[in-house]
Write a protein that holds these residues in place. Sequence first.
Motif, short mmCIF file in Angstrom:
data_model
loop_
_atom_site.label_atom_id
_atom_site.label_comp_id
_atom_site.label_asym_id
_atom_site.label_seq_id
_atom_site.Cartn_x
_atom_site.Cartn_y
_atom_site.Cartn_z
N SER A 27 -13.21 -19.07 61.39
CA SER A 27 -13.79 -17.80 61.85
C SER A 27 -14.78 -17.26 60.84
O SER A 27 -14.75 -17.59 59.66
CB SER A 27 -12.68 -16.77 62.08
OG SER A 27 -12.05 -16.44 60.85
N VAL A 28 -15.67 -16.39 61.32
CA VAL A 28 -16.61 -15.71 60.44
C VAL A 28 -15.87 -14.85 59.43
O VAL A 28 -16.22 -14.79 58.25
CB VAL A 28 -17.60 -14.85 61.27
CG1 VAL A 28 -18.41 -13.94 60.36
CG2 VAL A 28 -18.52 -15.74 62.09
N ARG A 29 -14.81 -14.18 59.91
CA ARG A 29 -14.03 -13.34 59.00
C ARG A 29 -13.39 -14.17 57.90
O ARG A 29 -13.31 -13.73 56.75
CB ARG A 29 -12.97 -12.57 59.79
CG ARG A 29 -12.25 -11.50 58.99
CD ARG A 29 -11.36 -10.65 59.88
NE ARG A 29 -12.15 -9.86 60.80
CZ ARG A 29 -12.67 -8.69 60.49
NH1 ARG A 29 -12.49 -8.18 59.28
NH2 ARG A 29 -13.36 -8.01 61.39
N GLY A 30 -12.96 -15.38 58.24
CA GLY A 30 -12.40 -16.25 57.23
C GLY A 30 -13.43 -16.66 56.19
O GLY A 30 -13.14 -16.72 55.00
N PHE A 31 -14.66 -16.94 56.64
CA PHE A 31 -15.74 -17.29 55.71
C PHE A 31 -16.08 -16.09 54.83
O PHE A 31 -16.33 -16.24 53.64
CB PHE A 31 -16.97 -17.74 56.50
CG PHE A 31 -18.17 -18.05 55.65
CD1 PHE A 31 -18.06 -18.83 54.51
CD2 PHE A 31 -19.42 -17.56 56.00
CE1 PHE A 31 -19.17 -19.11 53.72
CE2 PHE A 31 -20.54 -17.83 55.22
CZ PHE A 31 -20.41 -18.61 54.08
N TYR A 32 -16.07 -14.90 55.42
CA TYR A 32 -16.33 -13.68 54.67
C TYR A 32 -15.29 -13.50 53.56
O TYR A 32 -15.62 -13.21 52.40
CB TYR A 32 -16.32 -12.49 55.63
CG TYR A 32 -16.15 -11.14 55.00
CD1 TYR A 32 -17.17 -10.56 54.25
CD2 TYR A 32 -14.96 -10.42 55.16
CE1 TYR A 32 -17.01 -9.30 53.69
CE2 TYR A 32 -14.80 -9.17 54.60
CZ TYR A 32 -15.82 -8.61 53.87
OH TYR A 32 -15.66 -7.38 53.29
N ARG A 33 -14.01 -13.70 53.90
CA ARG A 33 -12.96 -13.58 52.89
C ARG A 33 -13.14 -14.65 51.81
O ARG A 33 -12.90 -14.38 50.62
CB ARG A 33 -11.59 -13.71 53.54
CG ARG A 33 -11.18 -12.51 54.38
CD ARG A 33 -9.69 -12.54 54.70
NE ARG A 33 -9.33 -13.71 55.48
CZ ARG A 33 -9.26 -13.72 56.80
NH1 ARG A 33 -9.53 -12.63 57.49
NH2 ARG A 33 -8.93 -14.83 57.44
N TRP A 34 -13.54 -15.84 52.22
CA TRP A 34 -13.74 -16.93 51.26
C TRP A 34 -14.84 -16.56 50.27
O TRP A 34 -14.71 -16.79 49.06
CB TRP A 34 -14.12 -18.20 52.03
CG TRP A 34 -14.28 -19.42 51.16
CD1 TRP A 34 -13.31 -20.31 50.77
CD2 TRP A 34 -15.50 -19.88 50.56
NE1 TRP A 34 -13.85 -21.30 49.98
CE2 TRP A 34 -15.20 -21.05 49.83
CE3 TRP A 34 -16.81 -19.43 50.57
CZ2 TRP A 34 -16.15 -21.77 49.13
CZ3 TRP A 34 -17.77 -20.14 49.86
CH2 TRP A 34 -17.44 -21.29 49.15
N LEU A 35 -15.94 -15.99 50.75
CA LEU A 35 -17.04 -15.57 49.87
C LEU A 35 -16.56 -14.55 48.85
O LEU A 35 -16.89 -14.64 47.66
CB LEU A 35 -18.18 -14.98 50.70
CG LEU A 35 -19.01 -15.94 51.56
CD1 LEU A 35 -19.91 -15.16 52.50
CD2 LEU A 35 -19.84 -16.86 50.69
#
Length: 488
Positions: free
Chosen positions: A207-215
Amino acid sequence: MIYCRISQDRTGAGLGIDRQREDCEALAARSGWDVVEVYVDNDISAFAGKLRKDYRRMLADLEEGRASVVIVWHTDRLTRSIVELEEYIDLSDRRGIATHTVQAGSIDLATPSGRMTARILGAVARQESEHKGHRVARARQQKALKGEWTGGPRPFGWGVPTDETVKKTDRKTGEEIEVPVLDMTKAVPEEKAAVAHGTDMILSGGSVRGFYRWLRDKGLKTSLGKEFAHPDQARELLLRPRNAGITVSRGEEVGRGQWEELVPEDKFRACVAILRDPARVTTPGSAPKWLGSLLYRCGRGECPEFVYVTQSGGRAYPSYRCQTGHGGGRRAETVDKYVVDTVIERLSRDDAPELLEPVPEGVDVAALQAEAEQIRARMRDLGGLFGGGQLELLAFTEGMETARAQLEGVTRQLARAARRDPLVGLVGAPDVGVAWRGLELEQKRGVLRSLVTVTLKTPRPGRMPDGGYFDYSAVVFEWRRTPKREEK
C-alpha cells in the motif's frame, strides 16, 4: 509610509529590499516627511496573484488614515494587477493619498491625467510580466523537448554533488557560503533505491501508506530536507514519469530525459496502472491490525463468514471471533504465529519455486496505458458535447457506458500485467522468515490471499496431546497453489 517588494529572492538575503528601503527613506528625508512604517513583501510576485500580507495591511492602515503619503521605489513595486491598481486608485481618491516613487516621480491619482499615467504604467508592467512568463515557459518547454533539466527545486532521486561550487547566501546567517553544483542527470543512490522499493511494494500488493511509513522509518527526507508528512507525498513520488526517464511538458509526455532512470519504464507504467485503477480502494476505513482479520474463515458448522479480532468476553487478550458472534474465540496471537510458521515452512521447501505464478508474456504495458488515456479523452469529449447541447442524453449515456466498460477492461489487463506475484520476495530467499518479517502487514495479507485459505474449526476441549490447550488441528489450511509435479 514606505512599501517595498521584490518578486524573487533566491538567496533569502533581502538585499533588493534593503536597497529599495534605503532609496525610499532618502526620498522621504529630502521631502521632509516622517516615515510612519515600512511595509515589506519579500519574494512575492504581484503578478502571480499571491497574497501580499503587508500590502493588504498597508491598505487597511491607509483606510484608517494613518498616513497620507506612500513612497515606493517604482510603480511596478506597488502592483502589476489591473484590479489591484483600480482598488488603490479608489482608496487614494477617497482618502487623499499621494503616491511618490524614487524612479518615476510623483503620481497624482486625484486627477484624470495622473490616473491615466498610473494605468499606462500598470499595463506596461503587466505586459512585461506576461512576456517574461512566456519566455520562461517557452525556454522550459524547449529544454523539456530536448530531455534536459528544466530547473526548479531538486527532485527527489537526482542531484549528485560535483567538484564544482557556486557562492550562495545562507538564509539563516546571511553569510556567503560555497555549495557544490549538483549533477541533475545522476541518481542519488539511496533515493533511487527508495523509489524502486516503493514501486516494487505496490506491484507486489503493498500500500501507499506502507511505503509512506517505510520512508519515515528509514529517516528519508524530501528533496527540500523535510519529513514526508502525508501518504499523498509518497503516492506522488511513485507517479512521476521522470522516474522512468520520461520528460514532461505542460502535463504531457514529450520524450526521453537525459537523466538516469530510477525504475524501468514497464515497472513505472505498471505501478501507475495500479495506483490509478478506479476500482482500487484507497480509503477502506480502519486498517487491519491483525494478520487474519476478515481473511480467516469461521469453520463452525457450515458458517460461511469470516472472523475478526475482538476483546469481548472480558478477556485480557485479543481473539478471533466470527462476524456473526456465535461460538467462542481463538487467541489471535497464537493463531497468527501458527499460520506464519506454517506459511514460512511451506515456502522454505525445495519445491517452493513451483508455486510461483507464470510471468505474463506479450503484454505491451505502454500501449495499454496509451489506450486508457485515449478512452479517458473520449469520455471528456463526450462530456463536452453533452454540456454544449450537441449530444442527446441517451447517446451520451450509451457512449459513456461503452467507454467505461472499455476502460475497465484495459485497466484489468494493466493490473494483471503490473502486479508481481506476492510470493516473489519470499520464494528462494536465503531465510524466508527474515524476508517475511521485512514485509508490511498488507503485503503479508496479500501472500495469504494468494497462497492459502485458513479456516478456524471448532477446537477440541481440554488439554491437547502436547500438554497445551491450543488445538492446532482446528486450524485448517487449504492451499490455493500446488507444485506442478502434484498437478500431474
